[in-house]
Design a protein around this motif. Structure first.
Motif, PDB file in Angstrom:
ATOM      1  N   GLN A 149      15.780   9.555  14.670  1.00 19.11           N
ATOM      2  CA  GLN A 149      16.070  10.771  13.935  1.00 19.11           C
ATOM      3  C   GLN A 149      17.544  10.866  13.515  1.00 19.11           C
ATOM      4  O   GLN A 149      17.885  11.577  12.581  1.00 19.11           O
ATOM      5  CB  GLN A 149      15.682  12.008  14.758  1.00 19.11           C
ATOM      6  N   LYS A 150      18.429  10.145  14.175  1.00 18.83           N
ATOM      7  CA  LYS A 150      19.846  10.198  13.845  1.00 18.83           C
ATOM      8  C   LYS A 150      20.237   9.134  12.831  1.00 18.83           C
ATOM      9  O   LYS A 150      21.381   9.096  12.390  1.00 18.83           O
ATOM     10  CB  LYS A 150      20.679  10.024  15.119  1.00 18.83           C
ATOM     11  N   LEU A 151      19.316   8.255  12.462  1.00 18.70           N
ATOM     12  CA  LEU A 151      19.618   7.184  11.527  1.00 18.70           C
ATOM     13  C   LEU A 151      19.244   7.590  10.117  1.00 18.70           C
ATOM     14  O   LEU A 151      18.144   8.098   9.867  1.00 18.70           O
ATOM     15  CB  LEU A 151      18.855   5.914  11.913  1.00 18.70           C
ATOM     16  N   GLU A 152      20.122   7.349   9.177  1.00 14.51           N
ATOM     17  CA  GLU A 152      19.814   7.640   7.795  1.00 14.51           C
ATOM     18  C   GLU A 152      18.821   6.621   7.249  1.00 14.51           C
ATOM     19  O   GLU A 152      18.784   5.472   7.676  1.00 14.51           O
ATOM     20  CB  GLU A 152      21.093   7.615   6.956  1.00 14.51           C
ATOM     21  N   ILE A 153      18.036   7.052   6.290  1.00 14.10           N
ATOM     22  CA  ILE A 153      17.059   6.169   5.668  1.00 14.10           C
ATOM     23  C   ILE A 153      17.789   5.207   4.729  1.00 14.10           C
ATOM     24  O   ILE A 153      18.525   5.620   3.820  1.00 14.10           O
ATOM     25  CB  ILE A 153      16.004   6.970   4.882  1.00 14.10           C
ATOM     26  N   THR A 154      17.619   3.929   4.952  1.00 18.42           N
ATOM     27  CA  THR A 154      18.236   2.924   4.086  1.00 18.42           C
ATOM     28  C   THR A 154      17.549   2.872   2.729  1.00 18.42           C
ATOM     29  O   THR A 154      18.189   2.831   1.686  1.00 18.42           O
ATOM     30  CB  THR A 154      18.168   1.530   4.744  1.00 18.42           C
ATOM     31  N   GLU A 155      16.216   2.897   2.768  1.00 17.63           N
ATOM     32  CA  GLU A 155      15.441   2.796   1.523  1.00 17.63           C
ATOM     33  C   GLU A 155      14.047   3.335   1.758  1.00 17.63           C
ATOM     34  O   GLU A 155      13.477   3.164   2.845  1.00 17.63           O
ATOM     35  CB  GLU A 155      15.371   1.337   1.067  1.00 17.63           C
ATOM     36  N   THR A 156      13.512   4.018   0.760  1.00 22.89           N
ATOM     37  CA  THR A 156      12.113   4.444   0.796  1.00 22.89           C
ATOM     38  C   THR A 156      11.313   3.464  -0.051  1.00 22.89           C
ATOM     39  O   THR A 156      11.586   3.297  -1.243  1.00 22.89           O
ATOM     40  CB  THR A 156      11.949   5.867   0.259  1.00 22.89           C
ATOM     41  N   ILE A 157      10.353   2.826   0.574  1.00 22.20           N
ATOM     42  CA  ILE A 157       9.585   1.766  -0.079  1.00 22.20           C
ATOM     43  C   ILE A 157       8.160   2.248  -0.292  1.00 22.20           C
ATOM     44  O   ILE A 157       7.452   2.577   0.671  1.00 22.20           O
ATOM     45  CB  ILE A 157       9.604   0.481   0.764  1.00 22.20           C
ATOM     46  N   GLU A 158       7.742   2.308  -1.535  1.00 30.67           N
ATOM     47  CA  GLU A 158       6.378   2.722  -1.862  1.00 30.67           C
ATOM     48  C   GLU A 158       5.497   1.489  -2.008  1.00 30.67           C
ATOM     49  O   GLU A 158       5.804   0.584  -2.780  1.00 30.67           O
ATOM     50  CB  GLU A 158       6.360   3.532  -3.157  1.00 30.67           C
ATOM     51  N   HIS A 159       4.424   1.473  -1.250  1.00 30.24           N
ATOM     52  CA  HIS A 159       3.447   0.385  -1.337  1.00 30.24           C
ATOM     53  C   HIS A 159       2.268   0.883  -2.183  1.00 30.24           C
ATOM     54  O   HIS A 159       1.258   1.357  -1.664  1.00 30.24           O
ATOM     55  CB  HIS A 159       2.983  -0.019   0.064  1.00 30.24           C
ATOM     56  N   ALA A 160       2.443   0.793  -3.486  1.00 25.33           N
ATOM     57  CA  ALA A 160       1.437   1.308  -4.409  1.00 25.33           C
ATOM     58  C   ALA A 160       0.488   0.199  -4.837  1.00 25.33           C
ATOM     59  O   ALA A 160       0.914  -0.951  -5.027  1.00 25.33           O
ATOM     60  CB  ALA A 160       2.121   1.903  -5.640  1.00 25.33           C
ATOM     61  N   PRO A 161      -0.794   0.495  -4.982  1.00 23.73           N
ATOM     62  CA  PRO A 161      -1.726  -0.536  -5.457  1.00 23.73           C
ATOM     63  C   PRO A 161      -1.395  -0.936  -6.889  1.00 23.73           C
ATOM     64  O   PRO A 161      -1.019  -0.103  -7.713  1.00 23.73           O
ATOM     65  CB  PRO A 161      -3.092   0.158  -5.361  1.00 23.73           C
ATOM     66  N   GLU A 162      -1.535  -2.204  -7.180  1.00 26.44           N
ATOM     67  CA  GLU A 162      -1.189  -2.725  -8.507  1.00 26.44           C
ATOM     68  C   GLU A 162      -2.382  -2.804  -9.441  1.00 26.44           C
ATOM     69  O   GLU A 162      -2.234  -2.698 -10.648  1.00 26.44           O
ATOM     70  CB  GLU A 162      -0.546  -4.105  -8.362  1.00 26.44           C
ATOM     71  N   ARG A 163      -3.584  -2.990  -8.857  1.00 24.62           N
ATOM     72  CA  ARG A 163      -4.775  -3.114  -9.690  1.00 24.62           C
ATOM     73  C   ARG A 163      -5.898  -2.319  -9.055  1.00 24.62           C
ATOM     74  O   ARG A 163      -5.941  -2.111  -7.836  1.00 24.62           O
ATOM     75  CB  ARG A 163      -5.193  -4.584  -9.858  1.00 24.62           C
ATOM     76  N   CYS A 164      -6.819  -1.879  -9.883  1.00 23.24           N
ATOM     77  CA  CYS A 164      -7.974  -1.109  -9.402  1.00 23.24           C
ATOM     78  C   CYS A 164      -8.899  -2.015  -8.595  1.00 23.24           C
ATOM     79  O   CYS A 164      -9.246  -3.120  -9.048  1.00 23.24           O
ATOM     80  CB  CYS A 164      -8.723  -0.504 -10.580  1.00 23.24           C
ATOM     81  N   ALA A 165      -9.301  -1.551  -7.444  1.00 24.95           N
ATOM     82  CA  ALA A 165     -10.183  -2.343  -6.587  1.00 24.95           C
ATOM     83  C   ALA A 165     -11.591  -2.425  -7.153  1.00 24.95           C
ATOM     84  O   ALA A 165     -12.361  -3.304  -6.765  1.00 24.95           O
ATOM     85  CB  ALA A 165     -10.228  -1.740  -5.182  1.00 24.95           C
ATOM     86  N   LEU A 166     -11.939  -1.528  -8.104  1.00 29.54           N
ATOM     87  CA  LEU A 166     -13.291  -1.519  -8.665  1.00 29.54           C
ATOM     88  C   LEU A 166     -13.381  -2.310  -9.959  1.00 29.54           C
ATOM     89  O   LEU A 166     -14.213  -3.200 -10.100  1.00 29.54           O
ATOM     90  CB  LEU A 166     -13.746  -0.077  -8.891  1.00 29.54           C
ATOM     91  N   CYS A 167     -12.476  -2.030 -10.899  1.00 27.23           N
ATOM     92  CA  CYS A 167     -12.579  -2.678 -12.218  1.00 27.23           C
ATOM     93  C   CYS A 167     -11.441  -3.656 -12.501  1.00 27.23           C
ATOM     94  O   CYS A 167     -11.418  -4.254 -13.580  1.00 27.23           O
ATOM     95  CB  CYS A 167     -12.642  -1.619 -13.319  1.00 27.23           C
ATOM     96  N   ASP A 168     -10.490  -3.782 -11.584  1.00 25.73           N
ATOM     97  CA  ASP A 168      -9.370  -4.711 -11.691  1.00 25.73           C
ATOM     98  C   ASP A 168      -8.416  -4.358 -12.829  1.00 25.73           C
ATOM     99  O   ASP A 168      -7.674  -5.198 -13.307  1.00 25.73           O
ATOM    100  CB  ASP A 168      -9.888  -6.148 -11.870  1.00 25.73           C
ATOM    101  N   ARG A 169      -8.398  -3.105 -13.256  1.00 21.92           N
ATOM    102  CA  ARG A 169      -7.476  -2.679 -14.300  1.00 21.92           C
ATOM    103  C   ARG A 169      -6.086  -2.473 -13.700  1.00 21.92           C
ATOM    104  O   ARG A 169      -5.956  -1.961 -12.589  1.00 21.92           O
ATOM    105  CB  ARG A 169      -7.966  -1.379 -14.925  1.00 21.92           C
ATOM    106  N   PRO A 170      -5.004  -2.859 -14.412  1.00 26.87           N
ATOM    107  CA  PRO A 170      -3.646  -2.605 -13.907  1.00 26.87           C
ATOM    108  C   PRO A 170      -3.402  -1.115 -13.720  1.00 26.87           C
ATOM    109  O   PRO A 170      -3.835  -0.289 -14.534  1.00 26.87           O
ATOM    110  CB  PRO A 170      -2.746  -3.184 -14.996  1.00 26.87           C
ATOM    111  N   LEU A 171      -2.681  -0.782 -12.634  1.00 25.30           N
ATOM    112  CA  LEU A 171      -2.442   0.622 -12.299  1.00 25.30           C
ATOM    113  C   LEU A 171      -0.968   0.999 -12.346  1.00 25.30           C
ATOM    114  O   LEU A 171      -0.586   2.075 -11.861  1.00 25.30           O
ATOM    115  CB  LEU A 171      -2.994   0.919 -10.900  1.00 25.30           C
ATOM    116  N   ALA A 172      -0.132   0.136 -12.904  1.00 26.12           N
ATOM    117  CA  ALA A 172       1.312   0.382 -12.884  1.00 26.12           C
ATOM    118  C   ALA A 172       1.682   1.698 -13.562  1.00 26.12           C
ATOM    119  O   ALA A 172       2.679   2.342 -13.183  1.00 26.12           O
ATOM    120  CB  ALA A 172       2.044  -0.779 -13.550  1.00 26.12           C
ATOM    121  N   ASP A 173       0.931   2.163 -14.545  1.00 23.75           N
ATOM    122  CA  ASP A 173       1.268   3.386 -15.275  1.00 23.75           C
ATOM    123  C   ASP A 173       0.681   4.632 -14.640  1.00 23.75           C
ATOM    124  O   ASP A 173       0.940   5.751 -15.114  1.00 23.75           O
ATOM    125  CB  ASP A 173       0.769   3.280 -16.724  1.00 23.75           C
ATOM    126  N   GLN A 174      -0.104   4.479 -13.593  1.00 20.79           N
ATOM    127  CA  GLN A 174      -0.745   5.636 -12.959  1.00 20.79           C
ATOM    128  C   GLN A 174       0.152   6.198 -11.865  1.00 20.79           C
ATOM    129  O   GLN A 174       0.872   5.461 -11.188  1.00 20.79           O
ATOM    130  CB  GLN A 174      -2.096   5.223 -12.361  1.00 20.79           C
TER     131      GLN A 174
END
Length: 412
Positions: free
Chosen positions: A14-39
């Motif tokens: 709790q006393k340590l500052e956050i160095t970086e916030t890393i978002e692990h976002a999906p890159e492609r749809c698991a159903l149709c395999d469409r790119p998701l970068a714009d979502q």
């Protein structure tokens, strides 16, 4: 989002500052395999990870702490399907109770440092905790430190099989063993090594260890001491250093016959050793003819002392007769080693660790130590820094990926 998940006794972050916030976002749809970068990305859960700043050009040198916030969540595809990300996890494996996953407060590089402090620098869990507090400002419990060691051991376990397969193809191996305590129970720490690998095992002192390891496939030379379990190997070498120490002991005996036998043994072995070293400087030569008469006379001397009333004289005479071929084979092959110093040296570090720690506490702890020792010493034999590689193995295995192969030996 960002709620903390970790093991018991986690550090005070709790006393340590956050160095970086890393978002692990999906890159492609698991159903149709469409790119998701714009979502848009919607965080659903997360965790904090303490790790060391990566320094690719200098391995793990220059300790600098990172405190990253990892977010996992979902993106919704225009097709209507929501694809989520989650921290990686390795499937359950037999005999391991420690989890291997990215749901861990300690990052792979920091975990590798903890392994180094525990097994290479031989620090206790309390000393490791003190070091991390003083140098990195992180307070970990001894439970978390032990968990990191066991998890690292589990991470490298798949490397044992390729090491065994490589060992079975070797032309020369060294073997030795030393007592080891596991929760007060007497076991043995074994080491088997070649020029490019080293394997450690903790178990009973029996032929089963060697039988399971070599599986009858090893056709190279095996250098060892006089332990009976090694006598089943067809191409075996005996360590002369052990025999010379015993001969020197007989020379200091109060028994006249023991002193005479010790002097005769040393005189023959010293002369043979000089001849072997000289033969290594020139073309291949077979020294058996040169020493044939002296060997016949010495064998008769050993038979004469086979039933000697002096215990150590009798033991040494019988040892020579029982291992006659293994001892004197080097006269026919002077390029082969005379001693088992290589295996003894590889055990020395861990003997000191045993004296400090009094061994291990659990079967899982013993297994983790032997596996990590194998990887650390193998990397050092190959002139590769083990700690960045170990961090890579932990990172990949936490994701459920295959273990990265061991680095190849560097050519001098």
């Amino acid at each position: 989002p960002g709620r903390r998940r970790g093991s018991p006794g986690h550090s005070r972050t709790q006393k340590l500052e956050i160095t970086e916030t890393i978002e692990h976002a999906p890159e492609r749809c698991a159903l149709c395999d469409r790119p998701l970068a714009d979502q848009p990305f919607q965080a659903r859960t997360g965790l904090y990870v303490l790790d060391l700043e990566p320094m690719p050009e200098r391995g793990l040198l220059g300790l600098q702490l990172r405190h990253d916030k990892h977010l996992y969540g979902e993106r919704v595809c225009p097709c209507g399907h929501g694809t989520r990300t989650e921290p990686g996890r390795c499937e359950a494996e037999p005999l391991w109770t420690v989890e291997l996953s990215e749901w861990h407060l300690i990052g792979p590089r920091l975990a590798s440092l903890i392994v180094c402090l525990a097994y290479r620098l031989r620090l206790s869990r309390y000393k490791i905790r003190e070091f991390l507090q003083d140098w990195l400002g992180v307070q970990l419990s001894t439970a978390v430190i032990s968990q990191c060691l066991h998890e690292a051991g589990r991470a490298v376990e798949p490397l044992e099989e390729p090491l065994v397969e490589e060992l079975q193809q070797a032309t020369l191996a060294y073997a030795d063993e030393t007592p080891w305590k596991e929760a007060g129970q007497l076991l043995w720490l074994w080491t088997i090594s070649t020029a490019t690998l080293c394997l450690y095992f903790i178990g009973y002192r029996s032929k089963e260890i060697l039988a399971n390891l070599f599986s009858g496939r090893f056709e190279g030379w095996l250098m060892s001491d006089g332990y009976l379990a090694y006598r089943d190997f067809a191409h075996r070498l005996r360590c002369w250093a052990h025999l010379l120490r015993k001969a020197r002991g007989l020379q200091e005996s109060l028994s006249g016959s023991a002193r005479a036998f010790g002097r005769a043994t040393r005189a023959l072995m010293d002369e043979a050793m000089k001849a072997v070293y000289a033969a290594r400087e020139g073309p291949a030569v077979d020294l058996r003819a040169t020493f044939q008469e002296r060997l016949e006379a010495f064998r008769a001397l050993c038979e004469q002392h086979y039933d000697s009333s002096h215990e150590k004289t009798r033991a040494l005479a019988r040892e020579f007769l029982n291992d006659w071929e293994a001892i004197w084979t080097v006269l026919a092959h002077p390029h082969l080693p005379l001693t088992n110093n290589e295996a003894e040296r590889l055990l020395r570090h861990w003997v000191i660790l045993r004296r400090i720690s009094h061994g291990t506490r659990t079967a899982q702890g013993s297994r983790a130590l032997a596996l990590l020792a194998s990887v650390i010493e193998t990397c050092r034999k190959r002139k590769v820094l083990p700690w960045p590689y170990l961090a890579q193995v932990i990172a990949e295995r936490r994701k459920g990926h295959p273990v990265p192969p061991l680095p190849a030996a560097k050519v001098a």
